[in-house]
Write a protein that holds these residues in place. Structure first.
Motif, PDB file in Angstrom:
ATOM      1  N   ARG A 148     -11.544 -18.074 -13.903  1.00  0.00           N
ATOM      2  CA  ARG A 148     -10.470 -18.178 -15.203  1.00  0.00           C
ATOM      3  C   ARG A 148     -10.233 -19.642 -15.436  1.00  0.00           C
TER       4      ARG A 148
ATOM      5  N   ASN B  64     -14.103 -12.124 -27.148  1.00  0.00           N
ATOM      6  CA  ASN B  64     -15.092 -11.374 -26.417  1.00  0.00           C
ATOM      7  C   ASN B  64     -16.479 -11.349 -26.692  1.00  0.00           C
TER       8      ASN B  64
ATOM      9  N   GLN C  40     -20.123 -13.171 -25.185  1.00  0.00           N
ATOM     10  CA  GLN C  40     -20.605 -13.984 -23.872  1.00  0.00           C
ATOM     11  C   GLN C  40     -21.644 -14.829 -24.114  1.00  0.00           C
TER      12      GLN C  40
ATOM     13  N   VAL D 201     -17.292 -15.910 -20.965  1.00  0.00           N
ATOM     14  CA  VAL D 201     -16.834 -15.033 -22.312  1.00  0.00           C
ATOM     15  C   VAL D 201     -15.498 -15.742 -22.448  1.00  0.00           C
ATOM     16  N   ASN D 202     -15.346 -15.911 -23.688  1.00  0.00           N
ATOM     17  CA  ASN D 202     -14.124 -16.283 -24.456  1.00  0.00           C
ATOM     18  C   ASN D 202     -13.403 -15.010 -24.698  1.00  0.00           C
ATOM     19  N   ARG D 203     -12.392 -14.660 -23.544  1.00  0.00           N
ATOM     20  CA  ARG D 203     -11.164 -13.556 -23.452  1.00  0.00           C
ATOM     21  C   ARG D 203     -10.063 -13.771 -24.273  1.00  0.00           C
TER      22      ARG D 203
ATOM     23  N   PHE E  79     -13.649 -16.751 -19.349  1.00  0.00           N
ATOM     24  CA  PHE E  79     -13.896 -16.083 -17.997  1.00  0.00           C
ATOM     25  C   PHE E  79     -15.262 -16.402 -17.504  1.00  0.00           C
TER      26      PHE E  79
ATOM     27  N   THR F 167     -21.723  -8.941 -25.522  1.00  0.00           N
ATOM     28  CA  THR F 167     -20.121  -8.891 -25.826  1.00  0.00           C
ATOM     29  C   THR F 167     -19.290  -8.214 -24.486  1.00  0.00           C
ATOM     30  N   GLY F 168     -18.105  -8.404 -24.560  1.00  0.00           N
ATOM     31  CA  GLY F 168     -17.179  -7.821 -23.336  1.00  0.00           C
ATOM     32  C   GLY F 168     -16.203  -6.981 -24.103  1.00  0.00           C
TER      33      GLY F 168
ATOM     34  N   PRO G 234     -12.118  -5.549 -22.198  1.00  0.00           N
ATOM     35  CA  PRO G 234     -11.120  -5.060 -21.077  1.00  0.00           C
ATOM     36  C   PRO G 234     -11.058  -3.532 -21.060  1.00  0.00           C
TER      37      PRO G 234
ATOM     38  N   TYR H 208     -12.927  -5.784 -16.470  1.00  0.00           N
ATOM     39  CA  TYR H 208     -13.613  -6.421 -17.427  1.00  0.00           C
ATOM     40  C   TYR H 208     -15.088  -6.043 -17.541  1.00  0.00           C
TER      41      TYR H 208
ATOM     42  N   THR I 118     -18.870  -6.618 -19.588  1.00  0.00           N
ATOM     43  CA  THR I 118     -19.652  -7.135 -20.499  1.00  0.00           C
ATOM     44  C   THR I 118     -21.056  -6.417 -20.320  1.00  0.00           C
TER      45      THR I 118
END
Length: 375
Positions: A62, A86, A88, A107-109, A114, A173-174, A176, A185, A187
């Motif tokens: 992270r 979310n 990727q 990924v932008n969480r 991440f 895309t992802g 939680p 999490y 994706t």
């Protein structure tokens, strides 16, 4: 002490042994190369149903803080700042000569960036990232987390029974999720060319979650052997074979992975390690002398890595980096680097297999059409 006793194990090690896996050393871990059904059956099952892969040897980390996206972007020729919540993206860590230190997914969480890096590279990647941007964001390795990949056209059906809502995800895309109290999490991505998912979860939940997936009628366990044949048919690079610190993104034919905002004009173009060389190759000022290509065999002879490629005059013009007899394509396929003048689709070359010239032709990639779920 044997070499095997020095290997690390994933949280699914006992399950692999219970399922009769043949285990091999890979990236410092004891990993399943195949199960009793065998590589070809596992490959075909993933293409038609759903295969479960243990990829817990990969590195997860992270990047945390308000400057994390900009800091990470300074290490790669990739748009990190513009990535939506979310979403990727595929990334490439470069050295100062433009060579590829590793390829990765991120990924932008919202709360963090991440990142998933290759298993054999994860400690080096962590050291590199800490040395370059450690003062700009918090870098938290999560090398103790498990990572599972569920791949194939029926992966969504199986996974949605355990995690309702995953069917709403589209490729890259992802989201939680939770399962029996564990934070996951997910994706919608993978390394097979098929629709599928990667699931990051605590090591303590991995065995139970894997068993819950394997109970689903669509799902069978798949080893590293089929993972390799699937990714090769999909035309995807294996780090250490098809890309490494001696190859630039342009030489590797990964131009698509470098977004326009990092390539041409504007405040965010360039500025990454090796930018002068990479951008000069991109704009043709200093064209790449060799390029990664796909090859198909014109005879039914498998062609493996390190096999030399010759032109009609018998001169060496390249080398194979990955190759096998592809189960779905049903012909020999390979990835290779060739001198740029031999990279055009349709060009005939000879692979020198045990002293015999085996004819091959440059082919478009992928060898088998990708079936990602784009919505």
């Amino acid at each position: 002490m044997s070499a095997t006793e020095n290997l690390l194990t994933t949280p699914l090690n006992a399950l692999h042994l219970e399922l009769g896996a043949r285990m091999v050393p890979f990236a410092g871990y004891n990993m399943p190369v195949q199960y009793p059904a065998g590589l070809v059956a596992e490959h075909r099952h993933t293409r038609t149903a759903a295969g479960l892969f243990d990829v817990s040897h990969m590195g997860q980390l992270r990047l945390i803080g308000p400057d994390a996206a900009a800091a990470f972007e300074s290490l790669m020729p990739v748009d990190v700042i513009g990535l939506g919540l979310n979403k990727q993206r595929y990334g490439l860590l470069l050295n100062d000569e433009g060579g590829i230190i590793d390829d990765l997914m991120f990924v932008n969480r919202g709360e963090d960036i991440f990142v998933i890096v290759n298993g054999a590279c994860k400690h080096g990647d962590l050291a590199h990232i800490q040395a370059r941007i450690g003062g700009r964001c918090t870098i938290e390795p999560q090398f103790d987390r498990a990572l599972l990949a569920l791949q194939g056209p029926q992966a969504v059906t199986a996974l949605a029974r355990l995690l309702p809502g995953v069917e709403q995800l589209v490729f890259m895309t992802g989201m939680p999720s939770t399962w029996e109290g564990a934070d996951l999490y997910i994706t919608r991505s993978g390394y097979t060319g098929e629709d599928g998912f990667e699931i990051s979860l605590p090591a303590s939940a991995a065995d139970a979650f894997a068993r819950a997936l394997l109970v689903q009628p669509e799902v069978k366990p798949i080893g590293l052997g089929a993972r390799n044949s699937l990714r090769l048919e999909a035309g995807l690079c294996l780090y250490g074979n098809d890309i490494d610190t001696t190859t630039t993104p342009v030489e590797a034919n990964l131009n698509w992975a470098m977004q326009k905002v990092r390539r041409t004009g504007g405040a965010r173009a360039g500025g990454f390690p090796g930018a002068d060389k990479v951008l000069a190759q991109l704009d043709g000022a200093q064209p790449a002398q060799r390029l990664r290509v796909g090859l198909i065999g014109l005879e039914r002879v498998p062609v493996r890595e390190h096999v030399e490629l010759h032109n009609a005059e018998g001169q060496k013009i390249g080398e194979v980096t990955s190759g096998l007899l592809a189960p779905t394509a049903d012909k020999p396929v390979a990835l290779a680097y060739v001198q740029a003048e031999y990279a055009a689709v349709g060009t005939r070359l000879n692979a020198m297999v045990r002293g015999k010239a085996v004819p091959m032709a440059v082919s478009p990639l992928p060898f088998v059409p990708n079936r990602y779920h784009r919505g």
